[in-house]
Design an enzyme around this catalytic site. Structure first.
Site, PDB file in Angstrom:
ATOM      1  N   ASN A 108      62.390  49.604 156.894  1.00  0.00           N
ATOM      2  CA  ASN A 108      61.032  49.246 156.480  1.00  0.00           C
ATOM      3  C   ASN A 108      61.100  48.403 155.208  1.00  0.00           C
ATOM      4  OD1 ASN A 108      58.097  49.485 156.361  1.00  0.00           O
ATOM      5  ND2 ASN A 108      58.408  50.915 154.659  1.00  0.00           N
ATOM      6  N   HIS A 110      58.997  47.693 151.790  1.00  0.00           N
ATOM      7  CA  HIS A 110      57.890  48.221 150.986  1.00  0.00           C
ATOM      8  C   HIS A 110      57.749  47.345 149.734  1.00  0.00           C
ATOM      9  CE1 HIS A 110      55.017  51.096 149.480  1.00  0.00           C
ATOM     10  NE2 HIS A 110      55.600  50.967 148.294  1.00  0.00           N
ATOM     11  N   ASP A 147      63.000  57.612 157.444  1.00  0.00           N
ATOM     12  CA  ASP A 147      63.205  58.989 157.904  1.00  0.00           C
ATOM     13  C   ASP A 147      61.833  59.607 158.163  1.00  0.00           C
ATOM     14  OD1 ASP A 147      62.170  59.612 155.439  1.00  0.00           O
ATOM     15  OD2 ASP A 147      64.056  60.343 154.576  1.00  0.00           O
ATOM     16  N   GLY A 149      59.859  61.197 156.276  1.00  0.00           N
ATOM     17  CA  GLY A 149      58.915  61.150 155.161  1.00  0.00           C
ATOM     18  C   GLY A 149      58.262  59.781 155.044  1.00  0.00           C
TER      19      GLY A 149
HETATM   20  C1  GRF Z   1      53.900  43.268 153.193  1.00  0.00           C
HETATM   21  O1  GRF Z   1      53.500  43.254 151.870  1.00  0.00           O
HETATM   22  C2  GRF Z   1      54.765  44.472 153.440  1.00  0.00           C
HETATM   23  O2  GRF Z   1      55.602  44.781 152.395  1.00  0.00           O
HETATM   24  C3  GRF Z   1      53.715  45.511 153.592  1.00  0.00           C
HETATM   25  O3  GRF Z   1      52.708  44.885 154.364  1.00  0.00           O
HETATM   26  C4  GRF Z   1      52.721  43.487 154.120  1.00  0.00           C
HETATM   27  C5  GRF Z   1      52.861  42.784 155.440  1.00  0.00           C
HETATM   28  O4  GRF Z   1      52.673  41.420 155.371  1.00  0.00           O
HETATM   29  N1  GRF Z   1      54.257  46.738 154.113  1.00  0.00           N
HETATM   30  P1  GRF Z   1      53.005  40.480 156.615  1.00  0.00           P
HETATM   31  O5  GRF Z   1      52.257  41.012 157.831  1.00  0.00           O
HETATM   32  O6  GRF Z   1      54.491  40.486 156.838  1.00  0.00           O
HETATM   33  O7  GRF Z   1      52.494  39.129 156.224  1.00  0.00           O
END
Ligand code: GRF
Length: 201
Positions: A108, A110, A147, A149
């Protein structure tokens, strides 16, 4: 070739960064087998189709219960025989059965330096609002394994980004994407693809 599925909910700029990195050879030994969205209107689906990649929507609205949706999501993912699942702005909590079945095979992105500004309730602009409210001078992005969480799995890559005077959440979000997310997400995929190859997989 690592068979990768990308899961999205929105605009798909992270997906685009992955596609561009494959096209320009920065990411190697990777094939995007499918893009899956929970949201039929996600522009990310359009980006996938424009690239000739199967784009499918599995929406919770089409199922009577969360359990039925989770089953459909897992069945959909399973049907593509994926080596790696990339959550690129996917706003749905991954069912526990899926995190178990795909242990160390889901990553993922973040938009903060975990463990700051992460976990339940920290998504999208809220992450950047919280960072500005706290007055941090440095933020960034994190790629981690998923995971059971929320944003708790092992960290793979992080990149720091400066917070500047006068930043709004929108301006900061854009800088974090440009300077961190679009860099480290493709890089992590490339690392996994080429590590897998050197392992003889
Ligand atoms: C990004 O900021 C990502 O980190 C977050 O959601 C946003 C998605 O943007 N989880 P995109 O759809 O890739 O333009």
């Amino acid at each position: 070739m690592l068979r990768v599925g990308v899961m999205v909910s929105g605009g798909g700029t992270n997906l685009q960064a992955i596609l561009d990195a494959i096209d320009n050879g920065t990411v190697t030994n990777v094939q995007i087998a499918v893009v899956i969205s929970n949201n039929p209107g996600a522009y990310a689906l359009e980006r996938a189709r424009n690239h000739g990649i199967p784009a499918v929507c599995i929406s919770p609205k089409e199922y009577g219960s969360r359990e039925d949706f989770n089953k459909a999501l897992l069945a959909g993912v399973d049907s593509y025989g994926l080596d790696l699942i990339v959550l690129a702005g996917f706003l749905v909590k991954i069912p526990e059965e899926m995190t178990r079945r795909y242990e160390r095979r889901i990553i993922n992105i973040h938009p903060s330096l975990i463990p700051s500004f992460c976990g339940v309730g920290y998504y999208g602009l809220k992450v950047h609002e919280a960072a500005l409210e706290r007055g941090v001078k440095v933020t960034g992005a994190t790629v981690h394994y998923v995971d059971s969480g929320m944003d708790t799995g092992p960290i793979i890559l992080q990149k720091a980004v400066e917070v500047l005077d006068g930043d709004t959440p929108e301006v900061l979000q854009r800088r974090v994407m440009e300077q961190a997310e679009w860099v480290i997400l493709p890089k992590a995929i490339d690392m996994i693809a080429n590590m897998a190859l050197s392992d003889g997989c």
